[in-house]
Design an enzyme around this catalytic site. Structure first.
Site, PDB file in Angstrom:
ATOM      1  CG  ASP A 125      10.212  -0.271 -11.433  1.00 11.98           C
ATOM      2  OD1 ASP A 125      11.020   0.405 -11.913  1.00 11.98           O
ATOM      3  OD2 ASP A 125      10.053  -1.288 -12.216  1.00 11.98           O
ATOM      4  CD  GLU A 160      14.651   3.718 -12.935  1.00 11.55           C
ATOM      5  OE1 GLU A 160      15.752   3.381 -13.638  1.00 11.55           O
ATOM      6  OE2 GLU A 160      13.889   2.928 -13.125  1.00 11.55           O
ATOM      7  CB  CYS A 191      20.137 -10.022  -5.244  1.00  8.99           C
ATOM      8  SG  CYS A 191      19.282 -10.918  -4.174  1.00  8.99           S
ATOM      9  CB  CYS A 212      22.783 -11.505  -1.260  1.00  8.12           C
ATOM     10  SG  CYS A 212      22.733 -11.638  -3.091  1.00  8.12           S
ATOM     11  CG  ASP A 231       8.237  -5.043 -13.251  1.00  3.11           C
ATOM     12  OD1 ASP A 231       9.377  -4.597 -13.765  1.00  3.11           O
ATOM     13  OD2 ASP A 231       7.461  -5.461 -13.783  1.00  3.11           O
TER      14      ASP A 231
END
Length: 377
Positions: A183, A277, A330, A333, A359
C-alpha cells in the site's frame, strides 16, 4: 530473456568536446524543427505528412547547402528525423500529443547516435564517441551486452552524461515462494502486508528552505539584469545562479532515484508475487491539498521501475483495481465498514473486534485481492 538496458555515466569532456557537443545538439534541434515545419506544411496542403525516407533524402541535399551541418555527427541528425517520424506515428495512433518545436531553453538538451563500425566503445577509463573521440567518464560499473546507441545529454546544472543502450540477456531470479501486498502512502512511502513500513524520506522538503532562498536570489538577479538592459541568456550572474539551483534539484532527483531503485530491487529479489494498488495518480493530483506531497513521493516512477524489473527477472506484478475498498475491509473477518476519513489511522472492527493499523490492514487486503485475481486468471 534478451532485453534492452541502459547504462548512464557522467562524462568529462574538454573544452573542444564541449563545443562540439553544443554544436551537435544545436544542429539536431535545427534539423528536427526544420522538418517538423515541412511536415506540418505538407499535412495542411495534402492532408498527408512526410515519411522518414523522404526527409532523409532532403537532409542529404540540405547538407550540401548548409556545410556547417557536416561538422557534427551525421548519425545524430538522422536520429532526429527518426525521432520525429516516430513521434508522428505515435500521434496518429493516439498515443501522445503532436510533436512540438524544440527550444534551446528546454531542460533536456541531448542528441542520440547509433553504434556502427565500433564508433561507440569503452576504452579503459574513457568512452569513444563519434566525432568526439575519447572522452573521460566515471566508470562506475562494467557495460555488458551489445551496444545499440548512445545519448549524450547536457543537464541544466552544466554536467554532461552519456546513456548507453545495450542488448543483453538476463536470467530469471531464483524463486522465493513469497508474495507481498504493498500500500503506497504519503507519511510512509510503502506499507507491506508483513507489517513493515518504509519511511518517506521527503528529499524535496528537506531541501525546501535552501531552494527557496536560492530562488529568491535568482529573482533578484533577473530584476537587476532587466534593469541594466541585459538579456537573461547573456547575464552571467543570473546564469550562474540558475545552474546552482539546477544542481540542487539534480541532487534531490538523484537521492529519490537511488532510493526507488534500491527499494524495488529488494522487493523483486525477495518476492515472486507483488500485489499493488492501481492508483489513479492523475486524478489524485487534482486534490490541491495533496498534490504537492503526491508528486514528491514519485509513486508512478516506483511502479514503473517495479514493472520492468519484474518482467526482466521473471516475477509477477498484480495490480488491484483502484476502486477496491482496501481501507474499509477487515483483513481478519472480511467485514466491510464505511468509508473512513484520511485522519483516521487506526480502527477496530465492530464484528471481530480486531484493532487495525489502517495502512497495514489495506496492504493485507491488497495482497488477498491480488492472489484471488491471480487464481481466477
Amino acid at each position: 530473456m534478451v532485453i534492452n538496458k541502459a547504462y548512464k555515466f557522467r562524462i568529462y569532456p574538454n573544452k573542444e568536446q564541449e563545443t562540439l557537443i553544443a554544436k551537435t545538439i544545436g544542429c539536431s534541434r535545427f534539423v528536427f524543427n526544420l522538418f517538423l515545419t515541412k511536415w506540418n506544411d505538407a499535412y495542411k496542403e495534402t492532408g498527408q505528412g512526410l515519411t522518414y525516407n523522404t526527409c532523409s533524402a532532403e537532409l542529404t541535399q540540405l547538407k550540401k547547402e548548409l556545410v556547417w551541418l557536416n561538422e557534427v555527427d551525421s548519425i545524430s541528425l538522422q536520429s532526429s528525423l527518426k525521432n520525429l517520424a516516430e513521434e508522428f506515428s505515435r500521434f496518429f495512433n493516439k498515443q501522445n500529443h503532436a510533436p512540438c518545436f524544440k527550444s534551446k531553453k528546454n531542460n533536456v538538451q541531448s542528441y542520440t547516435t547509433k553504434h556502427t563500425n565500433e564508433n561507440i566503445a569503452i576504452v579503459g577509463n574513457k568512452i569513444k564517441l563519434p566525432k568526439l573521440g575519447l572522452v573521460r567518464f566515471a566508470k562506475s560499473r562494467e557495460v555488458d551486452g551489445r551496444i545499440l546507441n548512445a545519448t549524450v545529454r547536457r543537464n541544466p546544472s552544466g554536467k554532461y552524461f552519456v546513456s548507453i543502450l545495450v542488448e543483453v540477456e538476463v536470467q530469471s531470479l531464483k524463486k522465493t515462494e513469497s508474495s507481498i501486498g504493498i500500500d503506497l502512502g504519503n507519511t510512509d512511502f510503502a506499507i507491506f502486508s508483513d507489517g513493515r513500513k518504509i519511511d518517506n524520506n521527503k528529499f524535496t522538503s528537506k531541501m525546501g528552505k535552501k531552494l527557496k532562498r536560492e530562488q529568491r536570489k535568482l529573482s533578484r538577479r533577473a530584476l537587476i539584469a532587466k534593469k541594466n538592459g541585459f538579456n537573461l541568456l547573456d547575464a552571467k550572474n543570473y546564469q550562474k545562479q540558475k545552474r546552482k539551483i539546477a544542481r540542487l534539484h539534480e541532487r534531490v532527483m538523484n537521492q529519490r532515484d537511488d532510493f526507488l531503485n534500491k527499494l524495488n530491487t529488494e522487493i523483486i529479489k525477495n518476492h515472486d508475487i507483488i500485489c499493488i494498488e492501481n492508483l489513479n495518480t492523475k486524478g489524485m493530483l487534482r486534490n490541491h491539498k495533496l498534490a504537492r506531497s503526491i508528486s514528491y513521493v514519485s509513486w508512478s516512477a516506483f511502479v514503473t521501475k517495479l514493472e520492468y524489473k519484474a518482467t526482466w527477472y521473471g516475477k509477477t506484478i498484480i495490480k488491484v483495481s483502484k476502486w477496491f475498498p482496501s481501507s474499509q475491509i477487515c483483513s481478519d473477518c472480511g467485514h466491510q465498514s464505511g468509508k473512513k476519513p484520511l485522519e483516521i489511522r487506526s480502527w477496530t472492527c465492530p464484528i471481530c473486534h480486531e484493532h487495525h493499523d489502517r495502512d497495514i490492514n489495506a496492504s493485507k487486503n491488497i495482497l488477498a485481492e491480488g492472489l484471488r485475481t491471480l487464481a481466477l486468471a
